[in-house]
Design an enzyme around this catalytic site. Structure first.
Site, PDB file in Angstrom:
ATOM      1  N   LYS A 579       0.863  -1.181   0.000  1.00  0.00           N
ATOM      2  CA  LYS A 579       0.000   0.000   0.000  1.00  0.00           C
ATOM      3  C   LYS A 579       0.896   1.226   0.000  1.00  0.00           C
ATOM      4  CE  LYS A 579      -1.902  -1.941   3.808  1.00  0.00           C
ATOM      5  NZ  LYS A 579      -3.370  -2.017   3.651  1.00  0.00           N
ATOM      6  N   ARG A 580       0.305   2.403  -0.229  1.00  0.00           N
ATOM      7  CA  ARG A 580       1.094   3.618  -0.131  1.00  0.00           C
ATOM      8  C   ARG A 580       1.791   3.678   1.219  1.00  0.00           C
ATOM      9  NH1 ARG A 580       1.015   7.611  -4.378  1.00  0.00           N
ATOM     10  NH2 ARG A 580       2.060   8.919  -2.846  1.00  0.00           N
ATOM     11  N   LYS A 585      -0.559   4.011   8.150  1.00  0.00           N
ATOM     12  CA  LYS A 585      -0.673   2.617   7.713  1.00  0.00           C
ATOM     13  C   LYS A 585       0.349   1.719   8.419  1.00  0.00           C
ATOM     14  CE  LYS A 585      -2.359   3.862   3.064  1.00  0.00           C
ATOM     15  NZ  LYS A 585      -3.700   3.242   2.920  1.00  0.00           N
ATOM     16  N   THR A 690      -8.992  -1.554   0.633  1.00  0.00           N
ATOM     17  CA  THR A 690      -9.635  -2.423  -0.342  1.00  0.00           C
ATOM     18  C   THR A 690      -8.757  -3.623  -0.674  1.00  0.00           C
ATOM     19  OG1 THR A 690      -8.855  -0.794  -1.943  1.00  0.00           O
ATOM     20  CG2 THR A 690     -11.201  -0.795  -1.457  1.00  0.00           C
TER      21      THR A 690
END
Ligand code: GPQ
Length: 847
Positions: A579-580, A585, A690
């Site tokens: 992911k980024r 995160k 997602t």
């Protein structure tokens, strides 16, 4: 003339099926034809890239036929339409998706074989269309796929950036991220149709003159006009002729040169005018969750929304309906606040061009728009300066288009709105200030989120928890003002076509065999996967299930070996976080966990090590070019991998890879190969996520915090099939407060983490001192509560190891997880939007 057109279209219709290349001989004929005439090359002297281009052009012929009849049907039937406005569409590759959706995959595969090519090698020649940063852009792409598949009259509107998301390079000497441009249009793009005839003029700057009749109408003139040229991207539905449209705008100078300057001998100035116009759509901003406060970004937003609205308006005028019925025929979904200017632009058109009275215009506007929020992070809330550009003129004439965002005068919206708020909450000046569209200060700024809320009929978040936080954290005043019914939830979804059938053909086949249903049935009704539950205890099925996972792991191992020249052990557990890069995160938590595992292995005897679960950890993701701490995290991951991958004591038990230049296509290889994936955001910070859905759909299990869609995934698959850890959302604020006002040293909270941090500080991974700024984000303040969650994270990973030891039980978990993912199809999400929000219905395409 009418007659002749009618005759032509009936000829077109009767020949429709002739044009579709379905059987192998006609496919071959069409591919070879394109080699010779479109590419002007000889078939016997063709490389994979040439074969890709010819195959793509041949497939595109099929798409064009379907696309044409779809658009014709829409025009004839004149249904209500919905428009998805997004600054990002992260499409990835198209060829394999189009082959699958048109159900001609096998035919093309066979035909290319006969011509001496392998379809697999041909498919990977295509560059990703990477006009997006991450989840928000990929969601838009999934929604287009689902809309087309469900035959809904939905178009996307976006920008045709010349450069997509940058290519990520990892510097050989120190492991830092470098950025290179992504000239994705370098080879011609077969999937777009330039519409040089669909052009609009978009005005910037200039000034407005208000009419003196008290109507509030204005005339806007002067400034700079830029042309918006349409490029149409065909979006085929799965198992239907329906082929929708994604219209992307390119900016062009109105006159290639400003002739006047040219004649006056000012060549440079003349070229500059053309440059500034072209610059508008030249590059995608690479910031994720962090809108840049740049004039060019605001210009992109106005350029795009103005062109899109002009286009919708032209289509609507064609229907010859009264303007008052605009909202009965048009719904517009705003993908985050980026397209919020569409609200004021529609108002401007209604007031100034169609002479609609103010009240009625505002009613039309608020019945047309719907607003989706994608984050509660404060740094992601857009505020825009309008009035400080170019000689004090506004960039766009918001003053005329909507008095509410300009300085208030007369019966402005801002005033009308403020009066309404004041009436409901008399004397509550603080509330008025919070709800205002203007953030006071110098310069004044417009709060795009507030504008999006008051201009929309409905506001939604993207998972249950997030939608609650949207109401309680972001817009509590608005919930009180409008009532709860304006706010709701649509949990995100993913398309099972790309994210299962296409990326994991082995699993797709096994599911089809097991359910004894055509794949076209369960791929369109993903709840059918529940039928797998009945087979979860069947040993033969379990073995086949495990064999598919194993093949996917070998495919990834092979890919990594080719890319990085290192062997990967497909016997080990594959643990993936892609992911980024973002502090919220918490890739940092993951890498610190890896170091912890490494230190533990080092402290063991060789005998003890043999009992340890072998593991390969994969990371992938880009950091925004200006995001220092995120880039430092990448550097740490890369340098840790360089140490542990060649430590003879441990390398058989633990290895680590940072895969550069993460993309949709790379995700398609990684996701089917994962045993476990990490979704470990600080509780309350990840709106949905997602990729968590993609991993679980492919039978990977999930380690995660109680956040975003993780929660709903666990509700579906059962908590015993998810590895949850960490503090819950309501605790996070208190913990942050504690860390700020009553700090406790890391050693006190988590000795294990303190040891890891000290090891990094000691320079074991090189670069002594370099990582201090990163480590200090944890030692001081610890905004993302890594210290608080570290021990419980490590415990969760231990439970993963224990569970994996019982391989049969693990396979059952994996089967049960896939079986319960029906809810997360983007088909369900799009149905929610279509029924609860837009009120659009499907249109069956007839030949
Ligand atoms: N998301 Cl605000 C982005 O990818 N970019 C953004 O600028 C913002 C949100 C993501 C969000 O972080 C994820 O949790 C969601 O799953 C995704 O949007 C789609 O809703």
């Amino acid at each position: 003339q009418h007659c002749r057109l009618g005759a032509m279209s009936s000829i077109g219709n009767s020949r429709l099926t002739d044009v579709i290349n379905v059987d192998v001989p006609s496919i071959t004929k069409s591919v070879v034809g394109h080699v010779q005439t479109s590419l002007a090359r000889a078939p016997y002297n063709l490389d994979d890239l040439g074969a890709y281009q010819a195959a793509a052009l041949s497939v595109r012929d099929n798409l064009i036929v379907n696309w044409n009849s779809t658009q014709l049907n829409y025009s004839r039937k004149a249904p209500k339409r919905a428009y998805y406005l997004s600054l990002e569409f992260l499409m990835g590759r198209t060829l394999s998706n189009a082959l699958l959706n048109l159900n001609v995959f096998d035919g093309y595969s066979e035909s290319l074989n006969q011509l001496g090519f392998s379809l697999e090698d041909v498919i990977v020649q295509e560059r990703d269309a990477a006009l997006g940063n991450g989840g928000l852009g990929r969601l838009a792409a999934c929604y287009l796929d689902s809309s087309a598949t469900q035959e809904l009259p939905v178009w996307g509107y976006g920008l045709r950036y010349k450069y997509g998301i940058f290519q990520q390079l990892i510097k050989a000497d120190d492991g830092t991220q470098l950025e290179a441009p992504d000239p994705w249009l370098e080879h011609q793009n077969p999937w777009e149709l330039p519409r040089l005839d669909v052009v609009y003029e978009v005005r910037f700057y200039g000034s407005s003159q208000r009419w003196s009749d008290g109507s509030g109408r204005a005339v806007w003139s002067g400034g700079q006009e830029v042309l918006a040229v349409a490029y149409d991207v065909m979006i085929p539905g799965y198992g239907t002729k329906n082929t929708n449209n994604l219209r992307l705008w390119e900016s062009k100078p109105k006159r290639g040169f400003d002739l006047q300057s040219f004649n006056a001998g000012d060549y440079e100035r003349a070229v500059e005018t053309s440059n500034t116009a072209a610059a508008i759509t030249s590059v995608l901003y690479p910031n994720d969750h962090n809108p840049p406060g740049k004039e060019l970004r605001l210009k992109q937003q106005y350029f795009w929304t103005a062109a899109s609205l002009a286009d919708m308006m032209r289509r609507f005028k064609h229907m010859e309906k009264p303007i008052g019925e605009f909202a009965e025929y048009n719904a517009i979904q705003l993908n985050d606040t980026h397209p919020t200017l569409a609200i004021v632009e529609l108002l401007r058109i209604l007031l100034d061009e169609d002479e609609v009275p103010w009240d009625q215009a505002w009613t039309i506007v608020t019945n047309t728009f719907f607003f989706t929020n994608h984050t509660v992070l404060p740094e992601a809330l857009e505020v825009k300066v309008f009035l400080e550009f170019e000689n004090g003129n506004g960039l766009i004439d918001l003053d005329a288009s909507l008095e509410m965002v300009g300085p208030p005068h007369g019966a402005s919206t801002s005033e009308a709105y403020a009066t309404a708020v004041e009436k409901k909450f008399p004397g509550d000046r603080e509330r008025l200030a919070r709800m205002s569209l203007i953030e006071e200060g110098f310069p004044q700024q417009v709060r795009m989120a507030n504008l999006a809320v008051i201009g929309s009929r409905k506001v939604n978040g993207v998972a249950e928890l997030h939608s609650q936080l949207v109401q309680s954290i972001l817009f509590p005043d608005f919930v009180e003002f409008y009532g709860k019914s304006k706010f709701s939830n649509v949990t995100n979804g993913i398309t099972p076509r790309r994210w299962l059938d296409q990326c994991n053909p082995g699993l797709s086949q096994l599911i089809t065999d097991t359910l004894e249903l055509p794949r076209a049935v369960w791929l369109k009704d993903l709840f059918k996967l529940e039928g797998l539950l009945a087979h979860a205890d069947d040993e033969r099925f379990q073995r086949r299930w495990a064999a598919v996972k194993r093949q996917n792991k070998e495919r990834l191992a092979h890919f990594v070996e080719k890319m990085m020249g290192v062997k990967v052990d497909a016997d080990a557990m594959f643990d993936v976080q892609i992911k980024r890069l973002h502090e919220y995160k918490r890739q940092t938590l993951n890498i610190l966990g890896v170091i912890h595992r490494y230190l533990l292995l080092k402290s063991m005897t060789p005998e003890e090590r043999k009992k340890v679960n072998k593991k390969v950890v994969f990371f992938g993701g880009k950091a925004a070019p200006g995001y220092y701490v995120a880039k430092l995290t990448i550097r740490l991951i890369v340098n840790v991998s360089r140490v542990i991958n060649k430590d003879p004591d441990t390398m058989a038990y633990l290895s680590l890879f940072f895969l550069p230049d993460y993309s949709v296509s790379l995700a398609e290889v990684l996701i089917p190969a994962s045993d476990i994936s990490q979704h470990i955001s600080t509780a309350g910070t990840e709106a949905s996520g997602t990729s968590n859905m993609k991993f679980c759909l492919n039978g990977g299990l999930l380690v995660g915090t109680v956040d975003g869609a993780n929660i709903e995934i666990a509700e579906e698959v059962g908590e015993d099939n998810v590895f949850f850890f960490g503090h819950l959302t309501p605790d996070v604020d208190d913990l942050r407060y504690q860390h700020t006002y009553h700090p406790v040293p890391v050693e006190k909270k988590s000795p294990a983490l303190a040891h890891v941090l000290n090891t990094v500080s000691s320079g074991l991974f090189g670069d002594e001192g370099v990582y201090e700024p990163l480590l200090n984000t944890i030692r001081q303040g610890d905004y993302y509560i890594i210290t608080e969650d570290f021990d419980s994270y490590i415990r969760a990973l231990e439970m993963v190891d224990e569970a994996y030891a019982d391989r049969t039980e693990w396979i059952k978990k994996s089967i049960r997880t896939t079986a319960k993912m029906g809810k997360f199809s983007s088909d369900r999400a799009i149905q929610d939007y279509a029924q609860e929000y837009w009120n659009v219905e499907s249109v069956k395409i007839q030949d």
